[in-house]
Design a protein around this motif. Structure first.
Motif, PDB file in Angstrom:
ATOM      1  N   LYS A  29      75.519 -13.629  70.597  1.00  0.00           N
ATOM      2  CA  LYS A  29      75.992 -14.763  69.801  1.00  0.00           C
ATOM      3  C   LYS A  29      74.867 -15.790  69.592  1.00  0.00           C
ATOM      4  O   LYS A  29      74.636 -16.269  68.481  1.00  0.00           O
ATOM      5  N   GLY A  30      74.153 -16.103  70.684  1.00  0.00           N
ATOM      6  CA  GLY A  30      73.044 -17.054  70.604  1.00  0.00           C
ATOM      7  C   GLY A  30      71.933 -16.526  69.720  1.00  0.00           C
ATOM      8  O   GLY A  30      71.386 -17.236  68.873  1.00  0.00           O
ATOM      9  N   LYS A  31      71.593 -15.244  69.914  1.00  0.00           N
ATOM     10  CA  LYS A  31      70.504 -14.643  69.123  1.00  0.00           C
ATOM     11  C   LYS A  31      70.878 -14.562  67.650  1.00  0.00           C
ATOM     12  O   LYS A  31      70.074 -14.870  66.778  1.00  0.00           O
ATOM     13  N   ASP A  32      72.119 -14.159  67.359  1.00  0.00           N
ATOM     14  CA  ASP A  32      72.547 -14.046  65.957  1.00  0.00           C
ATOM     15  C   ASP A  32      72.505 -15.397  65.257  1.00  0.00           C
ATOM     16  O   ASP A  32      72.121 -15.499  64.095  1.00  0.00           O
ATOM     17  N   LYS A  82      90.316 -14.287  71.235  1.00  0.00           N
ATOM     18  CA  LYS A  82      89.587 -15.510  70.873  1.00  0.00           C
ATOM     19  C   LYS A  82      88.120 -15.232  70.522  1.00  0.00           C
ATOM     20  O   LYS A  82      87.428 -16.089  70.019  1.00  0.00           O
ATOM     21  N   GLU A  83      87.656 -14.005  70.811  1.00  0.00           N
ATOM     22  CA  GLU A  83      86.243 -13.687  70.611  1.00  0.00           C
ATOM     23  C   GLU A  83      85.850 -13.874  69.136  1.00  0.00           C
ATOM     24  O   GLU A  83      86.569 -13.432  68.232  1.00  0.00           O
ATOM     25  N   VAL A  84      84.711 -14.544  68.942  1.00  0.00           N
ATOM     26  CA  VAL A  84      84.292 -14.844  67.573  1.00  0.00           C
ATOM     27  C   VAL A  84      83.530 -13.646  67.013  1.00  0.00           C
ATOM     28  O   VAL A  84      82.625 -13.124  67.647  1.00  0.00           O
ATOM     29  N   LYS A  85      83.915 -13.193  65.837  1.00  0.00           N
ATOM     30  CA  LYS A  85      83.193 -12.082  65.213  1.00  0.00           C
ATOM     31  C   LYS A  85      82.075 -12.681  64.380  1.00  0.00           C
ATOM     32  O   LYS A  85      82.332 -13.466  63.467  1.00  0.00           O
ATOM     33  N   PHE A 104      79.398 -21.926  66.023  1.00  0.00           N
ATOM     34  CA  PHE A 104      78.870 -21.552  67.341  1.00  0.00           C
ATOM     35  C   PHE A 104      79.213 -22.639  68.359  1.00  0.00           C
ATOM     36  O   PHE A 104      79.693 -22.357  69.458  1.00  0.00           O
ATOM     37  N   LEU A 105      79.006 -23.904  67.968  1.00  0.00           N
ATOM     38  CA  LEU A 105      79.258 -25.013  68.885  1.00  0.00           C
ATOM     39  C   LEU A 105      80.763 -25.181  69.158  1.00  0.00           C
ATOM     40  O   LEU A 105      81.155 -25.652  70.220  1.00  0.00           O
TER      41      LEU A 105
END
Ligand code: SF4
Ligand code: SF4
Ligand code: SF4
Length: 201
Positions: free
Chosen positions: A90-93, A8-11, A36-37
């Motif tokens: 993820k947040g930083k990107d 499930k990890e988002v690339k 992201f949300l």
């Protein structure tokens, strides 16, 4: 991380690719933040969990043409705090992507009421300049949304009318502008159109 979680990890490169299917930097930012949300949010850091939602709301206002300068300043502020304070990549990107897009002239153009890519449907319109249209019908064949009306000119008939774009059917895909050999199709901001209407009224 379990195998299931890994699946499930988002690339982030996939998210970027999906966002960049759009042309407009505001729309791209909206897609990126939306992705992201939509994913799992751990809530470990405050700027990300609240800021990303707030930024999405304000980006939505830009697309709808109801934003103010305050929205622009807030998105900028939220993105820079998120880039600094987010605890995960993820947040930083996400924040860095939005900052990259904010720094384009096309993003800022939205505050003057125009979307140079023509994707923000409430900001701009594709129109046909009647004086330039030779009624060749090339745009008619290019428009997959049946948004263009007109009849191709036949040499043995007269009284043909220039082609027109039915705004409510137009999806702003921009295909017609690419094929018109006369440069008769142009993209104009609704603000510009309104100003012209006021002057001529
Ligand atoms: S930035 Fe990462 S660590 Fe922080 S709340 Fe968002 S998802 Fe969690
Ligand atoms: S392609 Fe251009 S010139 Fe031809 S019908 Fe369409 S708008 Fe008119
Ligand atoms: S922008 Fe796309 S949908 Fe709109 S008239 Fe042109 S080809 Fe048709």
């Amino acid at each position: 991380m379990t195998q299931e979680e890994k699946k499930k990890e988002v690339k982030m490169e996939d998210v970027r690719a999906r966002a960049e299917e759009k042309r407009c930097p505001v729309q791209q930012s909206l897609v990126f933040i939306g992705e992201f949300l939509a994913g799992p949010m751990c809530g470990r850091c405050f700027p990300c969990s609240l800021g990303s939602y707030e930024a999405a709301v304000r980006l939505g206002r830009i697309v709808e043409g109801t934003s103010t300068d305050e929205d622009f300043d807030s998105i900028k502020r939220i993105a820079s705090i998120m880039a600094e304070a987010s605890m995960c990549k993820k947040g930083k990107d996400t924040a860095r992507f939005v900052i990259e897009k904010i720094n384009t002239g096309e993003f800022a153009g939205h505050f003057a009421g125009s979307c140079s890519e023509g994707e923000c449907r409430d900001l701009s319109e594709y129109i046909i300049v009647p004086e330039k249209c030779t009624m060749c019908g090339i745009c008619l064949d290019a428009c997959k949304d049946n948004a263009i009306i007109g009849e191709k000119k036949k040499s043995y008939l007269s009284n043909y009318q220039p082609f027109e774009i039915v705004q409510k059917r137009c999806t702003k895909c921009g295909e017609c502008i690419k094929v018109c050999p006369e440069g008769a199709i142009i993209l104009v901001s609704k603000k510009e159109l309104k100003e012209k209407e006021t002057v001529t009224a």
